[in-house]
Design a protein around this motif. Structure first.
Motif, PDB file in Angstrom:
ATOM      1  N   MET A   1     -49.879 -23.727 -11.254  1.00 45.49           N
ATOM      2  CA  MET A   1     -50.210 -25.127 -11.675  1.00 45.49           C
ATOM      3  C   MET A   1     -50.772 -25.266 -12.892  1.00 45.49           C
ATOM      4  SD  MET A   1     -52.004 -27.711  -9.166  1.00 45.49           S
ATOM      5  CE  MET A   1     -51.153 -27.468  -7.771  1.00 45.49           C
ATOM      6  N   THR A   2     -50.270 -26.180 -13.814  1.00 43.97           N
ATOM      7  CA  THR A   2     -50.745 -26.268 -14.972  1.00 43.97           C
ATOM      8  C   THR A   2     -51.983 -27.051 -15.169  1.00 43.97           C
ATOM      9  OG1 THR A   2     -48.504 -26.260 -15.829  1.00 43.97           O
ATOM     10  CG2 THR A   2     -50.064 -27.063 -17.436  1.00 43.97           C
ATOM     11  N   ARG A   3     -53.039 -26.735 -15.734  1.00 41.57           N
ATOM     12  CA  ARG A   3     -54.303 -27.450 -15.747  1.00 41.57           C
ATOM     13  C   ARG A   3     -54.306 -28.455 -17.051  1.00 41.57           C
ATOM     14  NH1 ARG A   3     -59.645 -24.285 -15.195  1.00 41.57           N
ATOM     15  NH2 ARG A   3     -60.247 -26.457 -14.894  1.00 41.57           N
ATOM     16  N   VAL A   4     -54.530 -29.604 -16.804  1.00 41.56           N
ATOM     17  CA  VAL A   4     -54.698 -30.644 -18.012  1.00 41.56           C
ATOM     18  C   VAL A   4     -56.346 -31.224 -17.870  1.00 41.56           C
ATOM     19  CG1 VAL A   4     -53.868 -32.866 -18.822  1.00 41.56           C
ATOM     20  CG2 VAL A   4     -52.660 -31.223 -17.370  1.00 41.56           C
ATOM     21  N   LEU A   5     -56.931 -31.494 -19.000  1.00 44.01           N
ATOM     22  CA  LEU A   5     -58.028 -32.021 -19.122  1.00 44.01           C
ATOM     23  C   LEU A   5     -57.889 -33.283 -19.793  1.00 44.01           C
ATOM     24  CD1 LEU A   5     -61.140 -32.158 -19.319  1.00 44.01           C
ATOM     25  CD2 LEU A   5     -61.268 -31.130 -21.509  1.00 44.01           C
ATOM     26  N   VAL A   6     -58.275 -34.363 -18.817  1.00 45.83           N
ATOM     27  CA  VAL A   6     -58.013 -35.721 -19.558  1.00 45.83           C
ATOM     28  C   VAL A   6     -59.613 -36.398 -19.502  1.00 45.83           C
ATOM     29  CG1 VAL A   6     -57.398 -38.024 -18.911  1.00 45.83           C
ATOM     30  CG2 VAL A   6     -56.152 -36.098 -17.979  1.00 45.83           C
ATOM     31  N   SER A   7     -59.785 -36.705 -20.842  1.00 44.49           N
ATOM     32  CA  SER A   7     -61.133 -37.376 -21.322  1.00 44.49           C
ATOM     33  C   SER A   7     -60.964 -38.807 -21.157  1.00 44.49           C
ATOM     34  CB  SER A   7     -61.417 -36.818 -22.661  1.00 44.49           C
ATOM     35  OG  SER A   7     -60.726 -37.976 -23.657  1.00 44.49           O
ATOM     36  N   GLY A   8     -62.073 -39.218 -20.513  1.00 43.49           N
ATOM     37  CA  GLY A   8     -62.031 -40.908 -20.266  1.00 43.49           C
ATOM     38  C   GLY A   8     -60.972 -41.185 -19.048  1.00 43.49           C
ATOM     39  N   GLY A   9     -60.950 -40.143 -18.101  1.00 48.00           N
ATOM     40  CA  GLY A   9     -60.352 -40.264 -17.114  1.00 48.00           C
ATOM     41  C   GLY A   9     -60.753 -41.083 -15.822  1.00 48.00           C
ATOM     42  N   THR A  10     -61.938 -41.627 -15.990  1.00 44.18           N
ATOM     43  CA  THR A  10     -62.267 -42.595 -14.977  1.00 44.18           C
ATOM     44  C   THR A  10     -62.216 -44.116 -15.643  1.00 44.18           C
ATOM     45  OG1 THR A  10     -64.591 -42.413 -16.161  1.00 44.18           O
ATOM     46  CG2 THR A  10     -64.074 -41.166 -14.375  1.00 44.18           C
ATOM     47  N   GLY A  11     -61.917 -44.233 -16.864  1.00 51.04           N
ATOM     48  CA  GLY A  11     -61.292 -45.694 -17.429  1.00 51.04           C
ATOM     49  C   GLY A  11     -60.171 -46.056 -16.885  1.00 51.04           C
ATOM     50  N   PHE A  12     -59.916 -47.286 -17.043  1.00 51.29           N
ATOM     51  CA  PHE A  12     -58.993 -48.140 -16.594  1.00 51.29           C
ATOM     52  C   PHE A  12     -57.593 -47.247 -16.958  1.00 51.29           C
ATOM     53  CE2 PHE A  12     -55.734 -51.390 -17.259  1.00 51.29           C
ATOM     54  CZ  PHE A  12     -55.495 -52.049 -16.112  1.00 51.29           C
ATOM     55  N   VAL A  13     -57.108 -46.993 -18.176  1.00 50.32           N
ATOM     56  CA  VAL A  13     -56.116 -46.317 -18.564  1.00 50.32           C
ATOM     57  C   VAL A  13     -55.839 -44.833 -17.951  1.00 50.32           C
ATOM     58  CG1 VAL A  13     -54.342 -45.862 -20.398  1.00 50.32           C
ATOM     59  CG2 VAL A  13     -55.743 -47.962 -20.439  1.00 50.32           C
ATOM     60  N   GLY A  14     -57.242 -44.302 -18.172  1.00 48.48           N
ATOM     61  CA  GLY A  14     -57.366 -42.880 -17.683  1.00 48.48           C
ATOM     62  C   GLY A  14     -57.123 -42.531 -16.380  1.00 48.48           C
ATOM     63  N   ARG A  15     -57.502 -43.545 -15.577  1.00 49.96           N
ATOM     64  CA  ARG A  15     -57.284 -43.540 -14.011  1.00 49.96           C
ATOM     65  C   ARG A  15     -55.473 -43.182 -13.524  1.00 49.96           C
ATOM     66  NH1 ARG A  15     -56.013 -46.159  -9.327  1.00 49.96           N
ATOM     67  NH2 ARG A  15     -55.570 -48.152 -10.611  1.00 49.96           N
ATOM     68  N   PHE A  16     -54.859 -44.060 -14.510  1.00 53.79           N
ATOM     69  CA  PHE A  16     -53.463 -43.982 -14.143  1.00 53.79           C
ATOM     70  C   PHE A  16     -52.730 -42.595 -14.692  1.00 53.79           C
ATOM     71  CE2 PHE A  16     -53.851 -48.836 -14.492  1.00 53.79           C
ATOM     72  CZ  PHE A  16     -52.865 -49.163 -13.220  1.00 53.79           C
ATOM     73  N   ILE A  17     -53.456 -42.189 -15.692  1.00 52.68           N
ATOM     74  CA  ILE A  17     -52.810 -40.863 -16.307  1.00 52.68           C
ATOM     75  C   ILE A  17     -53.127 -39.654 -15.231  1.00 52.68           C
ATOM     76  CG2 ILE A  17     -53.239 -39.411 -18.220  1.00 52.68           C
ATOM     77  CD1 ILE A  17     -53.955 -41.521 -19.961  1.00 52.68           C
ATOM     78  N   VAL A  18     -54.356 -39.887 -14.805  1.00 53.47           N
ATOM     79  CA  VAL A  18     -54.933 -38.674 -13.826  1.00 53.47           C
ATOM     80  C   VAL A  18     -54.034 -38.839 -12.461  1.00 53.47           C
ATOM     81  CG1 VAL A  18     -56.651 -38.254 -12.076  1.00 53.47           C
ATOM     82  CG2 VAL A  18     -57.084 -38.627 -14.558  1.00 53.47           C
TER      83      VAL A  18
END
Length: 298
Positions: A1-18
């Motif tokens: 499984m590929t690991r991705v780090l999402v900075s700002g993942g708790t923000g409005f846009v970041g949550r969609f990305i996560v």
């Protein structure tokens, strides 16, 4: 499984990305000042401390990370343009210098790809053509746009065969905000339902999951087609009248709609370059469906 780090993942846009990456089989780590609140995501994610600080050594955040999606941005709450408040120097240092430091640490740690969430603000409001493409001159007229453009350029300068970089110039993002949070049109809906006057505003919008789909394309498309490049991310041109017409249909609210906004002078973004990679946003059908969904949660 590929690991991705999402900075700002708790923000409005970041949550969609996560959420989108989780749904498509990625292992996601969220980087931020504090762990995400319980119930923010549909699945469990890991967390690493991460902040926009040019002087901080945060290389350990990239241990075993394959891809880095940089969605974090420091600003006055609720404001992007003008988000510097009374501290433009601190705003620039955090969002430009702090981002560049993270890019450098990601590359040094062996991260393969880096995606930066930029903004349509890099074009500025004075751009001449009614349709702006990625080849249109960038002429930001706000500090926000200037910082986004400078960050794009810094990331592009780092691109090579082992560090694939892309920047996404995103327009206004809409959609559900997550548990316990208000969506972007919450006040607009409340004003209309209460019969208060509503101005005739126009803008371009894209659903958060369609932004996330664009991010995933940047992680999965062959490097030669994307590395060192920028892509516009936008979907529909709409105004308060159309948005509230969908709400009116969903709720039966009898209040009159605001006047239609003038669209002739509004600058829209061409997304042909991104669509050529297979990107397919939801268009007006998704806009209408989302407003019906939001209306049901009132």
């Amino acid at each position: 499984m590929t690991r991705v780090l999402v900075s700002g993942g708790t923000g409005f846009v970041g949550r969609f990305i996560v959420e989108h990456l989780l749904a498509n089989g990625y292992e996601v780590t969220v980087g931020g000042r504090s762990p995400p609140p319980a119930g923010l995501y549909s699945q469990r994610v890991s967390h690493v401390p991460l902040r926009l600080d040019a002087d901080a050594d945060q290389a350990c955040a990239f241990d075993d990370i394959y891809y880095f999606v940089h969605a974090a941005f420091e600003h006055v709450e609720g404001r992007y343009r003008g988000g510097e408040g009374d501290d433009p120097q601190g705003f620039r240092r955090a969002n430009l210098d702090g981002s560049v430091r993270l890019f450098e640490e990601a590359r040094a740690a062996g991260v393969r790809r880096c995606v930066f969430l930029s903004s349509r603000a890099v074009y500025g409001d004075t751009a001449a053509p009614p349709l702006v493409a990625e080849t249109s001159p960038a002429a930001p007229d706000t500090l926000y746009g200037q910082v986004k453009l400078a960050t794009e350029n810094a990331l592009k300068s780092m691109a090579d065969h082992s560090f694939v970089t892309t920047s996404l110039r995103v327009t206004g993002v809409y959609g559900p905000a997550g548990p316990g949070r208000k969506h972007k049109w919450s006040d607009l809906f409340s004003d209309y339902i209460a019969g208060r006057p509503v101005p005739g505003r126009i803008g371009t919008e894209v659903h958060g999951d369609d932004v996330a789909q664009a991010v995933r394309l940047m992680l999965e498309t062959e490097p030669a087609r994307i590395s060192g490049q920028v892509f516009n991310v936008s979907d529909v041109l709409t105004d308060n009248r159309e948005i509230l017409s969908f709400l009116q249909a969903a709720t039966g609210c009898p209040h009159p709609l605001p006047p239609a906004a003038e669209a002739a002078e509004f600058k829209t973004m061409s997304t042909e370059k991104l669509r050529a990679l297979g990107w397919m946003p939801g268009g007006r059908e998704r806009l209408a469906a989302t407003i019906r969904e939001l209306a049901g949660r009132r």
